[in-house]
Design an enzyme around this catalytic site. Structure first.
Site, PDB file in Angstrom:
ATOM      1  N   LYS A  22      56.530  62.074  62.738  1.00 43.42           N
ATOM      2  CA  LYS A  22      57.631  61.186  63.141  1.00 43.42           C
ATOM      3  C   LYS A  22      58.854  62.003  63.561  1.00 43.42           C
ATOM      4  CE  LYS A  22      61.227  58.448  60.927  1.00 43.42           C
ATOM      5  NZ  LYS A  22      62.203  59.522  60.668  1.00 43.42           N
ATOM      6  N   ASN A  23      59.199  62.994  62.749  1.00 46.64           N
ATOM      7  CA  ASN A  23      60.437  63.725  63.039  1.00 46.64           C
ATOM      8  C   ASN A  23      60.304  64.667  64.231  1.00 46.64           C
ATOM      9  OD1 ASN A  23      61.559  62.363  60.949  1.00 46.64           O
ATOM     10  ND2 ASN A  23      61.752  64.132  59.572  1.00 46.64           N
ATOM     11  N   ARG A  92      68.743  55.244  63.643  1.00 43.18           N
ATOM     12  CA  ARG A  92      69.789  56.236  63.793  1.00 43.18           C
ATOM     13  C   ARG A  92      69.378  57.352  64.762  1.00 43.18           C
ATOM     14  NH1 ARG A  92      73.849  59.614  61.478  1.00 43.18           N
ATOM     15  NH2 ARG A  92      73.186  61.650  62.163  1.00 43.18           N
ATOM     16  N   CYS A 116      68.351  54.170  58.432  1.00 46.31           N
ATOM     17  CA  CYS A 116      68.336  54.153  56.971  1.00 46.31           C
ATOM     18  C   CYS A 116      69.727  54.406  56.427  1.00 46.31           C
ATOM     19  CB  CYS A 116      67.420  55.258  56.445  1.00 46.31           C
ATOM     20  SG  CYS A 116      65.694  55.000  56.775  1.00 46.31           S
ATOM     21  N   ARG A 121      76.605  59.489  57.121  1.00 52.31           N
ATOM     22  CA  ARG A 121      75.807  60.163  58.160  1.00 52.31           C
ATOM     23  C   ARG A 121      76.683  60.327  59.400  1.00 52.31           C
ATOM     24  NH1 ARG A 121      69.519  58.515  58.130  1.00 52.31           N
ATOM     25  NH2 ARG A 121      69.385  60.584  59.041  1.00 52.31           N
ATOM     26  N   PRO A 122      77.623  61.248  59.335  1.00 51.44           N
ATOM     27  CA  PRO A 122      78.508  61.450  60.483  1.00 51.44           C
ATOM     28  C   PRO A 122      77.775  62.093  61.662  1.00 51.44           C
ATOM     29  CG  PRO A 122      78.948  63.092  58.792  1.00 51.44           C
ATOM     30  CD  PRO A 122      77.896  62.187  58.240  1.00 51.44           C
ATOM     31  N   ILE A 123      78.390  62.029  62.841  1.00 49.40           N
ATOM     32  CA  ILE A 123      77.785  62.653  64.023  1.00 49.40           C
ATOM     33  C   ILE A 123      78.747  63.663  64.657  1.00 49.40           C
ATOM     34  CG2 ILE A 123      76.100  60.845  64.581  1.00 49.40           C
ATOM     35  CD1 ILE A 123      78.144  59.677  66.543  1.00 49.40           C
ATOM     36  N   ASP A 124      79.663  64.153  63.816  1.00 48.84           N
ATOM     37  CA  ASP A 124      80.681  65.085  64.323  1.00 48.84           C
ATOM     38  C   ASP A 124      80.079  66.355  64.923  1.00 48.84           C
ATOM     39  OD1 ASP A 124      79.948  65.403  61.570  1.00 48.84           O
ATOM     40  OD2 ASP A 124      81.472  66.963  61.395  1.00 48.84           O
ATOM     41  N   LEU A 125      78.969  66.834  64.338  1.00 52.90           N
ATOM     42  CA  LEU A 125      78.389  68.093  64.838  1.00 52.90           C
ATOM     43  C   LEU A 125      77.788  67.902  66.234  1.00 52.90           C
ATOM     44  CD1 LEU A 125      76.687  69.253  61.520  1.00 52.90           C
ATOM     45  CD2 LEU A 125      78.654  70.329  62.632  1.00 52.90           C
ATOM     46  N   ASP A 303      63.120  64.627  53.002  1.00 52.90           N
ATOM     47  CA  ASP A 303      62.259  63.477  53.290  1.00 52.90           C
ATOM     48  C   ASP A 303      61.100  63.343  52.300  1.00 52.90           C
ATOM     49  OD1 ASP A 303      63.854  62.719  55.332  1.00 52.90           O
ATOM     50  OD2 ASP A 303      62.450  63.158  56.956  1.00 52.90           O
ATOM     51  N   ARG A 394      58.159  52.167  59.518  1.00 51.22           N
ATOM     52  CA  ARG A 394      58.928  52.899  60.538  1.00 51.22           C
ATOM     53  C   ARG A 394      58.378  54.309  60.710  1.00 51.22           C
ATOM     54  NH1 ARG A 394      65.196  52.931  59.717  1.00 51.22           N
ATOM     55  NH2 ARG A 394      64.761  54.487  61.285  1.00 51.22           N
TER      56      ARG A 394
HETATM   57  C1  UD1 Z   1      66.601  64.468  60.520  1.00 50.10           C
HETATM   58  C2  UD1 Z   1      65.364  63.649  60.255  1.00 50.10           C
HETATM   59  C3  UD1 Z   1      65.452  62.993  58.900  1.00 50.10           C
HETATM   60  C4  UD1 Z   1      65.676  64.052  57.838  1.00 50.10           C
HETATM   61  C5  UD1 Z   1      66.853  64.944  58.196  1.00 50.10           C
HETATM   62  C6  UD1 Z   1      67.029  66.124  57.264  1.00 50.10           C
HETATM   63  C7  UD1 Z   1      64.564  62.924  62.407  1.00 50.10           C
HETATM   64  C8  UD1 Z   1      64.339  61.808  63.347  1.00 50.10           C
HETATM   65  N1  UD1 Z   1      65.215  62.641  61.273  1.00 50.10           N
HETATM   66  O1  UD1 Z   1      67.717  63.584  60.479  1.00 50.10           O
HETATM   67  O2  UD1 Z   1      64.236  62.285  58.643  1.00 50.10           O
HETATM   68  O3  UD1 Z   1      65.924  63.411  56.608  1.00 50.10           O
HETATM   69  O4  UD1 Z   1      66.692  65.476  59.522  1.00 50.10           O
HETATM   70  O5  UD1 Z   1      65.895  66.925  57.234  1.00 50.10           O
HETATM   71  O6  UD1 Z   1      64.165  64.047  62.643  1.00 50.10           O
HETATM   72  N2  UD1 Z   1      75.604  65.894  59.289  1.00 50.10           N
HETATM   73  C9  UD1 Z   1      76.962  66.025  59.529  1.00 50.10           C
HETATM   74  N3  UD1 Z   1      77.394  65.880  60.814  1.00 50.10           N
HETATM   75  C10 UD1 Z   1      76.549  65.641  61.850  1.00 50.10           C
HETATM   76  C11 UD1 Z   1      75.162  65.534  61.590  1.00 50.10           C
HETATM   77  C12 UD1 Z   1      74.703  65.673  60.290  1.00 50.10           C
HETATM   78  O7  UD1 Z   1      77.744  66.233  58.621  1.00 50.10           O
HETATM   79  O8  UD1 Z   1      77.023  65.536  62.981  1.00 50.10           O
HETATM   80  C13 UD1 Z   1      75.097  65.990  57.893  1.00 50.10           C
HETATM   81  C14 UD1 Z   1      74.455  64.669  57.456  1.00 50.10           C
HETATM   82  O9  UD1 Z   1      75.433  63.755  57.022  1.00 50.10           O
HETATM   83  C15 UD1 Z   1      73.535  65.096  56.356  1.00 50.10           C
HETATM   84  C16 UD1 Z   1      73.081  66.480  56.827  1.00 50.10           C
HETATM   85  O10 UD1 Z   1      74.018  66.896  57.814  1.00 50.10           O
HETATM   86  O11 UD1 Z   1      74.222  65.229  55.145  1.00 50.10           O
HETATM   87  C17 UD1 Z   1      71.683  66.484  57.408  1.00 50.10           C
HETATM   88  O12 UD1 Z   1      71.618  65.705  58.569  1.00 50.10           O
HETATM   89  P1  UD1 Z   1      70.729  66.115  59.819  1.00 50.10           P
HETATM   90  O13 UD1 Z   1      70.083  67.421  59.558  1.00 50.10           O
HETATM   91  O14 UD1 Z   1      71.559  65.965  61.046  1.00 50.10           O
HETATM   92  O15 UD1 Z   1      69.612  64.988  59.805  1.00 50.10           O
HETATM   93  P2  UD1 Z   1      69.153  64.054  60.989  1.00 50.10           P
HETATM   94  O16 UD1 Z   1      68.973  64.830  62.240  1.00 50.10           O
HETATM   95  O17 UD1 Z   1      69.994  62.836  61.012  1.00 50.10           O
END
Ligand code: UD1
Length: 414
Positions: A22-23, A92, A116, A121-125, A303, A394
């Site tokens: 899935k990932n 997401r 979920c 779950r910010p998207i700042d990065l 996960d 899912r």
């Molecule tokens: C992906 C996986 C998800 C898995 C996660 C961690 C997919 C589709 N999803 O999610 O199943 O649980 O990796 O292995 O592949 N963060 C920030 N800012 C950002 C982005 C992330 O602070 O802009 C933080 C998140 O809040 C969280 C951490 O980084 O605490 C990990 O998130 P991230 O590695 O980005 O996971 P996803 O890509 O969302």
């Protein structure tokens, strides 16, 4: 209201195949929208998140056909660059389309993502990455728009976010010049996306501590086969371990399972790995693990944290799990305690193993948490009702059928 009804206590025995990850498939489908050729993907798992991704490609103007585990994508007709709030709220990881669309069309708009509920779950990065690539980004509480011709640069991620690394890597394929991502995600699914993009004509070099991307301007179609799902594999192995069974998983190796393999050994399971399969045998007597820290790859994957919590709740002694990736990934704890587990929380989960779990009514709150409740119910004495199992579908292909084929007494009522 939909539910799984599980009569626990049956040992799992038999052989199943592991599905495509899935990932890996979700970011690949996101990146496929950035190609201007035809993409054929083999080993595509039949899970609802894949259908949501297909929906997004169609909404953007592309064509998709999913048949017999093969996904055919034609992105040539894509003419929209904004993801709808409806699809983004379902999943997401729809954000994974952004890097490619921004690169290909020099513009993308995205509403605030759903999916979920796993704490903040910010998207700042992601946004900082697009800015570093010279995009102009306008954002408010409803979402963001990024625009502009991209320029290659050095990007130092303060955290190795999986999604941010993947979006930046895909966008950088369209940038002028070279981009280097430092402290990137090292997850095998990120490597799989790089391999896919390279098949589409990208020039990406994944190294141990950085990812180098040479801009190529455009991406073409390709044929690609997705890697096996290590999280799905781990889930079934944990289920077999908890029920005291013996199962063989085909299509995955010990190397691909990584740290999860070691954890199962520590828990007292017998494991045998061949070139293309893993066999686990469990006496049902599980050893506790003093302390395990959940962290980005190569650490133990978040996960599988909920499923590990289920497993250790039956171990002979005390275990501690420290979840460092998602601060809100704890909603399975209360539900497991309803089945007789003894888990408390401070900054970590403190799991005092109990001799047995009992059937109960438990609520799925998210995908992996739902899988954790199911495997606990399979090992519990008596009948459990797991509410809202659609979360599980899912990410797990033929979940109920695969468990049934291993001898589980499980029924789905929609
Ligand atoms: C992906 C996986 C998800 C898995 C996660 C961690 C997919 C589709 N999803 O999610 O199943 O649980 O990796 O292995 O592949 N963060 C920030 N800012 C950002 C982005 C992330 O602070 O802009 C933080 C998140 O809040 C969280 C951490 O980084 O605490 C990990 O998130 P991230 O590695 O980005 O996971 P996803 O890509 O969302």
């Amino acid at each position: 209201m939909s539910e799984l009804r599980i009569a626990g206590g049956k040992k799992l025995f038999g052989k199943i195949s592991v599905s495509g990850a899935k990932n890996a498939i979700l970011p690949i489908l996101g990146a496929a929208a950035a190609t201007d050729g035809k993409v054929t993907i083999y080993n595509c798992p039949d899970i609802t998140d894949v259908y949501t991704s297909a929906e997004i490609i169609k909404e953007l103007g592309g064509n998709v056909l999913f048949e017999d585990g093969i996904m055919y994508i034609d992105s040539m007709g894509i003419n929209k660059t904004s993801i709808s709030a409806n699809t983004a709220s379902k999943m997401r990881s729809s954000i994974t389309f952004c890097g490619g669309l921004l690169g290909r069309f020099k513009e993308v708009s995205f509403p605030i993502p759903g999916g979920c509920v796993l704490g903040d779950r910010p998207i700042d990065l992601h946004i900082d990455g697009f800015k570093a690539l010279s995009a102009e980004v306008f954002s408010d509480e409803s979402g963001f728009t990024a625009k502009g011709r991209l320029k290659g640069t050095d990007i130092h991620l303060r955290y190795p976010s999986v999604g941010a690394t993947q979006n930046i890597m895909t966008a950088a394929c369209f940038a002028d010049g070279k981009t280097v991502i430092y402290n990137p995600s090292k997850e095998p699914e990120t490597k799989d996306l790089a391999d896919f993009l390279n098949m589409c004509g990208a020039k990406i070099n994944t190294k141990s501590d950085k990812i180098e991307v040479e801009g190529v301007g455009n991406l073409s179609g390709c044929f690609y086969s997705v890697i096996p799902d290590r999280i799905e594999a781990g889930t079934y192995l944990f289920a077999a371990a908890m029920t005291g069974g013996k199962i063989t998983l085909e299509g995955i190796t010990a190397t691909e399972l990584g740290e999860v393999y070691n954890v199962l050994l520590k828990a007292g399971c017998e494991l045998k790995s061949s070139e293309n399969s893993i066999t686990l045998k469990s006496s049902g007597i599980l050893s506790p693990i003093d302390k395990i820290t959940v962290s980005p790859y190569p650490g133990f994957p978040t996960d599988l944290q909920p499923q590990l919590t289920s497993l250790l709740s039956l171990a002979k002694g005390k275990s501690i799990i420290e979840e460092t990736v998602f601060n809100g990934r704890n909603r399975h704890i209360n539900e497991l305690n309803k089945m007789g587990a003894n888990i408390s929380e401070d900054s970590s989960f403190i799991i005092n193993g109990v001799p047995s779990l009992h059937g109960a009514e438990a609520q799925c709150h998210d995908l992996r948490g739902g899988a954790a409740l199911t495997i606990a119910a399979l090992a519990a004495k008596g009948t459990s009702i797991i509410k809202d199992p659609e979360y599980i579908f899912r990410g797990y292909e033929n979940f109920v059928e695969k468990l049934k084929s291993l001898g589980a007494d499980i029924e789905y009522y929609s």
